[in-house]
Design an enzyme around this catalytic site. Structure first.
Site, PDB file in Angstrom:
ATOM      1  CG  ASP A 122      -0.309  -0.519   2.492  1.00  0.00           C
ATOM      2  OD1 ASP A 122       0.931  -0.413   2.611  1.00  0.00           O
ATOM      3  OD2 ASP A 122      -1.018  -1.031   3.359  1.00  0.00           O
TER       4      ASP A 122
ATOM      5  CG  ASN B 118      -8.699  -1.357  12.141  1.00  0.00           C
ATOM      6  OD1 ASN B 118      -7.790  -2.067  11.689  1.00  0.00           O
ATOM      7  ND2 ASN B 118      -9.129  -0.293  11.502  1.00  0.00           N
TER       8      ASN B 118
ATOM      9  CG  HIS C 270      -5.871  -2.209   8.891  1.00  0.00           C
ATOM     10  ND1 HIS C 270      -5.817  -0.870   9.221  1.00  0.00           N
ATOM     11  CD2 HIS C 270      -4.592  -2.646   9.027  1.00  0.00           C
ATOM     12  CE1 HIS C 270      -4.575  -0.538   9.515  1.00  0.00           C
ATOM     13  NE2 HIS C 270      -3.819  -1.604   9.409  1.00  0.00           N
TER      14      HIS C 270
ATOM     15  CD  GLU D  73      -8.531   1.193   7.899  1.00  0.00           C
ATOM     16  OE1 GLU D  73      -8.553   0.246   8.700  1.00  0.00           O
ATOM     17  OE2 GLU D  73      -7.771   2.173   8.046  1.00  0.00           O
TER      18      GLU D  73
END
Ligand code: F6R
Length: 262
Positions: free
Chosen positions: A69, A141, A143, A148
Protein backbone atom coordinates in the site's frame (compact mmCIF):
# COMPACT_ATOMS: atom_id res chain seq x y z
CA UNK A 1 -3.35 -22.25 8.05
CA UNK A 2 -0.17 -22.72 10.06
CA UNK A 3 -0.07 -20.79 13.35
CA UNK A 4 3.38 -20.60 14.95
CA UNK A 5 3.67 -19.07 18.41
CA UNK A 6 7.16 -18.07 19.55
CA UNK A 7 8.21 -16.98 23.03
CA UNK A 8 9.05 -13.42 21.95
CA UNK A 9 9.08 -11.02 19.01
CA UNK A 10 12.62 -11.90 17.86
CA UNK A 11 11.82 -15.61 17.61
CA UNK A 12 8.53 -14.80 15.83
CA UNK A 13 10.53 -12.74 13.32
CA UNK A 14 12.98 -15.62 12.76
CA UNK A 15 10.11 -18.03 12.10
CA UNK A 16 8.48 -15.58 9.72
CA UNK A 17 11.79 -15.17 7.87
CA UNK A 18 12.06 -18.95 7.52
CA UNK A 19 8.48 -19.09 6.14
CA UNK A 20 9.32 -16.33 3.64
CA UNK A 21 12.52 -18.02 2.45
CA UNK A 22 10.73 -21.35 2.17
CA UNK A 23 7.98 -19.74 0.05
CA UNK A 24 10.49 -17.94 -2.18
CA UNK A 25 12.48 -21.16 -2.68
CA UNK A 26 9.34 -22.64 -4.25
CA UNK A 27 8.86 -19.70 -6.64
CA UNK A 28 8.58 -20.99 -10.19
CA UNK A 29 10.01 -18.05 -12.17
CA UNK A 30 13.66 -16.94 -12.35
CA UNK A 31 12.87 -13.72 -10.42
CA UNK A 32 10.80 -14.28 -7.26
CA UNK A 33 8.24 -11.64 -6.25
CA UNK A 34 8.04 -10.65 -2.59
CA UNK A 35 5.10 -8.60 -1.29
CA UNK A 36 6.20 -6.08 1.32
CA UNK A 37 4.28 -4.65 4.28
CA UNK A 38 5.40 -1.55 6.14
CA UNK A 39 4.77 -0.62 9.78
CA UNK A 40 6.49 -1.95 12.89
CA UNK A 41 5.44 -5.62 12.70
CA UNK A 42 7.74 -6.84 9.87
CA UNK A 43 10.88 -4.90 10.92
CA UNK A 44 12.35 -7.84 12.86
CA UNK A 45 11.54 -10.11 9.92
CA UNK A 46 13.38 -7.80 7.49
CA UNK A 47 16.39 -7.76 9.83
CA UNK A 48 16.26 -11.58 10.03
CA UNK A 49 16.24 -11.74 6.21
CA UNK A 50 19.22 -9.36 6.23
CA UNK A 51 21.10 -11.75 8.53
CA UNK A 52 20.24 -14.66 6.22
CA UNK A 53 21.80 -12.70 3.34
CA UNK A 54 24.91 -11.91 5.40
CA UNK A 55 25.27 -15.61 6.26
CA UNK A 56 24.90 -16.66 2.61
CA UNK A 57 21.55 -18.38 3.20
CA UNK A 58 19.54 -15.96 1.04
CA UNK A 59 20.04 -13.60 -1.88
CA UNK A 60 17.54 -10.97 -3.00
CA UNK A 61 19.53 -9.65 -5.95
CA UNK A 62 17.00 -11.06 -8.45
CA UNK A 63 13.90 -10.55 -6.29
CA UNK A 64 11.17 -8.05 -7.13
CA UNK A 65 9.55 -6.21 -4.20
CA UNK A 66 5.89 -5.21 -4.37
CA UNK A 67 4.47 -2.85 -1.75
CA UNK A 68 1.15 -3.59 -0.12
CA UNK A 69 0.00 0.00 0.00
CA UNK A 70 0.93 3.68 -0.14
CA UNK A 71 -0.45 6.89 1.32
CA UNK A 72 -2.24 9.33 -0.96
CA UNK A 73 -1.06 12.91 -1.12
CA UNK A 74 2.50 12.69 0.20
CA UNK A 75 4.98 14.28 -2.20
CA UNK A 76 7.49 11.92 -3.90
CA UNK A 77 10.47 11.44 -1.60
CA UNK A 78 8.52 12.10 1.64
CA UNK A 79 10.36 10.11 4.35
CA UNK A 80 7.14 8.45 5.57
CA UNK A 81 5.90 7.60 2.08
CA UNK A 82 6.10 3.84 1.76
CA UNK A 83 8.55 3.94 -1.15
CA UNK A 84 11.09 5.68 1.10
CA UNK A 85 10.22 3.45 4.06
CA UNK A 86 10.76 0.30 2.01
CA UNK A 87 14.01 1.63 0.52
CA UNK A 88 15.28 2.22 4.09
CA UNK A 89 13.87 -0.80 5.87
CA UNK A 90 13.98 -3.47 3.18
CA UNK A 91 16.13 -2.61 0.15
CA UNK A 92 19.12 -1.44 2.13
CA UNK A 93 18.72 -4.24 4.69
CA UNK A 94 18.30 -7.28 2.40
CA UNK A 95 19.94 -6.00 -0.79
CA UNK A 96 16.81 -5.77 -2.93
CA UNK A 97 17.54 -3.46 -5.88
CA UNK A 98 15.61 -0.13 -5.66
CA UNK A 99 14.70 -0.39 -9.35
CA UNK A 100 12.99 -3.71 -8.59
CA UNK A 101 10.73 -2.11 -5.97
CA UNK A 102 7.14 -1.39 -7.10
CA UNK A 103 4.96 0.95 -5.02
CA UNK A 104 1.57 2.35 -6.07
CA UNK A 105 1.81 6.02 -7.03
CA UNK A 106 -0.17 7.89 -4.38
CA UNK A 107 1.39 11.25 -5.24
CA UNK A 108 -0.99 11.91 -8.15
CA UNK A 109 -3.54 14.63 -7.63
CA UNK A 110 -7.08 13.59 -8.48
CA UNK A 111 -9.36 10.60 -8.21
CA UNK A 112 -9.13 9.66 -11.90
CA UNK A 113 -5.34 9.63 -11.73
CA UNK A 114 -5.44 7.56 -8.53
CA UNK A 115 -7.80 5.05 -10.11
CA UNK A 116 -5.42 4.79 -13.07
CA UNK A 117 -2.50 4.32 -10.66
CA UNK A 118 -4.44 1.50 -8.94
CA UNK A 119 -5.19 -0.23 -12.25
CA UNK A 120 -1.55 0.22 -13.35
CA UNK A 121 -0.43 -1.38 -10.11
CA UNK A 122 -2.62 -4.45 -10.62
CA UNK A 123 -1.21 -4.71 -14.17
CA UNK A 124 2.34 -4.39 -12.84
CA UNK A 125 1.82 -7.25 -10.38
CA UNK A 126 0.28 -9.41 -13.12
CA UNK A 127 3.21 -8.63 -15.47
CA UNK A 128 5.61 -9.84 -12.77
CA UNK A 129 3.72 -13.15 -12.69
CA UNK A 130 1.98 -12.51 -9.37
CA UNK A 131 3.32 -12.40 -5.83
CA UNK A 132 5.11 -15.50 -4.55
CA UNK A 133 5.15 -14.54 -0.87
CA UNK A 134 3.19 -11.66 0.65
CA UNK A 135 4.41 -10.35 4.01
CA UNK A 136 1.59 -8.91 6.14
CA UNK A 137 0.97 -7.15 9.43
CA UNK A 138 -2.46 -6.73 11.00
CA UNK A 139 -4.07 -3.53 12.24
CA UNK A 140 -5.45 -3.41 15.77
CA UNK A 141 -8.86 -3.03 14.06
CA UNK A 142 -8.27 -6.16 11.96
CA UNK A 143 -7.25 -4.38 8.77
CA UNK A 144 -5.00 -6.09 6.24
CA UNK A 145 -2.99 -3.80 4.01
CA UNK A 146 -5.14 -0.71 4.38
CA UNK A 147 -8.33 -2.67 3.80
CA UNK A 148 -10.30 -1.25 6.67
CA UNK A 149 -13.30 -3.02 8.26
CA UNK A 150 -16.07 -3.15 5.67
CA UNK A 151 -13.71 -3.79 2.75
CA UNK A 152 -15.03 -6.15 0.09
CA UNK A 153 -13.48 -9.59 0.39
CA UNK A 154 -12.82 -9.71 -3.39
CA UNK A 155 -11.53 -6.11 -3.65
CA UNK A 156 -8.62 -5.14 -5.91
CA UNK A 157 -6.09 -2.29 -5.57
CA UNK A 158 -8.02 0.94 -5.08
CA UNK A 159 -8.27 4.18 -3.14
CA UNK A 160 -9.46 3.74 0.45
CA UNK A 161 -10.15 6.14 3.27
CA UNK A 162 -8.10 5.38 6.38
CA UNK A 163 -10.15 4.82 9.52
CA UNK A 164 -9.81 7.21 12.45
CA UNK A 165 -8.22 4.34 14.41
CA UNK A 166 -5.56 3.70 11.76
CA UNK A 167 -4.73 7.41 11.49
CA UNK A 168 -4.34 7.53 15.29
CA UNK A 169 -2.19 4.38 15.29
CA UNK A 170 0.07 5.77 12.52
CA UNK A 171 0.37 9.27 14.02
CA UNK A 172 3.62 8.07 15.64
CA UNK A 173 5.31 8.32 12.22
CA UNK A 174 4.23 11.94 11.63
CA UNK A 175 4.61 15.24 13.51
CA UNK A 176 0.96 15.05 14.58
CA UNK A 177 -2.26 13.09 14.05
CA UNK A 178 -3.57 15.66 11.56
CA UNK A 179 -0.50 15.12 9.37
CA UNK A 180 -1.40 11.47 8.69
CA UNK A 181 -2.93 11.29 5.20
CA UNK A 182 -6.67 10.58 5.09
CA UNK A 183 -6.48 8.20 2.10
CA UNK A 184 -4.30 5.49 0.64
CA UNK A 185 -3.91 3.18 -2.31
CA UNK A 186 -3.98 -0.40 -1.10
CA UNK A 187 -3.87 -3.82 -2.65
CA UNK A 188 -7.36 -5.25 -2.23
CA UNK A 189 -8.18 -8.34 -0.23
CA UNK A 190 -8.67 -10.20 -3.53
CA UNK A 191 -5.24 -9.01 -4.69
CA UNK A 192 -3.66 -10.20 -1.45
CA UNK A 193 -5.41 -13.58 -1.72
CA UNK A 194 -3.84 -14.07 -5.16
CA UNK A 195 -0.36 -14.28 -3.62
CA UNK A 196 0.89 -17.86 -3.52
CA UNK A 197 1.87 -17.71 0.16
CA UNK A 198 0.85 -15.27 2.91
CA UNK A 199 3.10 -14.71 5.93
CA UNK A 200 1.56 -12.61 8.70
CA UNK A 201 3.60 -11.44 11.63
CA UNK A 202 2.00 -9.94 14.75
CA UNK A 203 3.54 -9.22 18.12
CA UNK A 204 2.45 -7.52 21.33
CA UNK A 205 -0.77 -7.57 23.33
CA UNK A 206 -2.23 -4.71 21.30
CA UNK A 207 -2.78 -7.21 18.48
CA UNK A 208 -4.26 -10.07 20.55
CA UNK A 209 -7.94 -9.25 19.94
CA UNK A 210 -7.46 -8.62 16.22
CA UNK A 211 -5.45 -11.86 15.82
CA UNK A 212 -8.08 -13.93 17.64
CA UNK A 213 -10.91 -12.42 15.58
CA UNK A 214 -9.02 -12.89 12.32
CA UNK A 215 -7.93 -16.50 12.91
CA UNK A 216 -10.84 -17.90 14.90
CA UNK A 217 -13.81 -15.62 14.24
CA UNK A 218 -16.08 -15.72 11.20
CA UNK A 219 -14.85 -14.83 7.72
CA UNK A 220 -16.26 -11.32 7.47
CA UNK A 221 -15.59 -7.93 5.91
CA UNK A 222 -15.83 -6.54 9.45
CA UNK A 223 -12.48 -8.22 10.16
CA UNK A 224 -10.61 -7.96 6.85
CA UNK A 225 -7.73 -10.13 8.08
CA UNK A 226 -10.17 -13.02 8.45
CA UNK A 227 -9.54 -13.63 4.70
CA UNK A 228 -6.38 -15.38 5.87
CA UNK A 229 -8.68 -18.32 6.64
CA UNK A 230 -9.60 -18.52 2.96
CA UNK A 231 -6.05 -18.83 1.63
CA UNK A 232 -4.56 -22.31 1.09
CA UNK A 233 -1.04 -21.37 2.27
CA UNK A 234 -1.06 -18.93 5.17
CA UNK A 235 1.66 -18.92 7.85
CA UNK A 236 0.93 -16.80 10.93
CA UNK A 237 3.90 -16.00 13.19
CA UNK A 238 3.03 -14.63 16.63
CA UNK A 239 4.67 -13.96 19.94
CA UNK A 240 2.98 -15.07 23.17
CA UNK A 241 1.37 -11.67 23.72
CA UNK A 242 -0.27 -11.52 20.30
CA UNK A 243 -1.43 -15.14 20.69
CA UNK A 244 -3.05 -14.52 24.09
CA UNK A 245 -6.65 -14.51 22.78
CA UNK A 246 -6.46 -17.76 20.77
CA UNK A 247 -8.78 -20.57 21.92
CA UNK A 248 -7.24 -23.33 19.77
CA UNK A 249 -3.70 -22.69 20.93
CA UNK A 250 -2.96 -26.27 21.99
CA UNK A 251 -3.88 -27.56 18.54
CA UNK A 252 -1.58 -25.04 16.84
CA UNK A 253 1.33 -26.05 19.08
CA UNK A 254 0.65 -29.75 18.53
CA UNK A 255 0.49 -29.20 14.75
CA UNK A 256 3.74 -27.23 14.75
CA UNK A 257 5.44 -30.16 16.49
CA UNK A 258 4.91 -32.22 13.30
CA UNK A 259 4.53 -35.98 12.89
CA UNK A 260 5.51 -38.26 15.80
CA UNK A 261 8.86 -40.07 15.50
CA UNK A 262 8.42 -43.64 14.25
C1 F6R B 1 1.44 -1.80 6.20
C2 F6R B 1 0.04 -2.16 6.28
C3 F6R B 1 -0.72 -2.31 7.55
C4 F6R B 1 0.14 -2.67 8.77
C5 F6R B 1 -0.73 -2.65 10.02
C6 F6R B 1 0.07 -2.97 11.26
O1 F6R B 1 1.89 -1.79 4.86
O2 F6R B 1 -0.52 -2.34 5.27
O3 F6R B 1 -1.72 -3.27 7.38
O4 F6R B 1 0.70 -3.93 8.58
O5 F6R B 1 -1.31 -1.40 10.16
O6 F6R B 1 0.96 -1.94 11.49
P1 F6R B 1 2.09 -2.09 12.61
O7 F6R B 1 2.91 -3.23 12.18
O8 F6R B 1 2.85 -0.79 12.56
O9 F6R B 1 1.38 -2.34 13.88
Amino acid sequence: MEVLVAPGPEQAAERAAAAVLDGLARAAGPAPVLGLATGSSPLGLYRALGRAVAQGRADFADTHGVALDEYVGLPPGHPEGYRQVLLREVCSVVGLAPERLAVPDGSVADLDALERAAADYEARIAALGGVDVQILGIGANGHLGFNEPGSALASRTRVKRLSARTRRDNARFFPGADDVPTHCLTQGLGTILDARRLVLVATGDGKADAVAAALEGPLTASVPASVLQWHPDTVVCLDEDAAAGLRNRQYYDDSAAGLPES
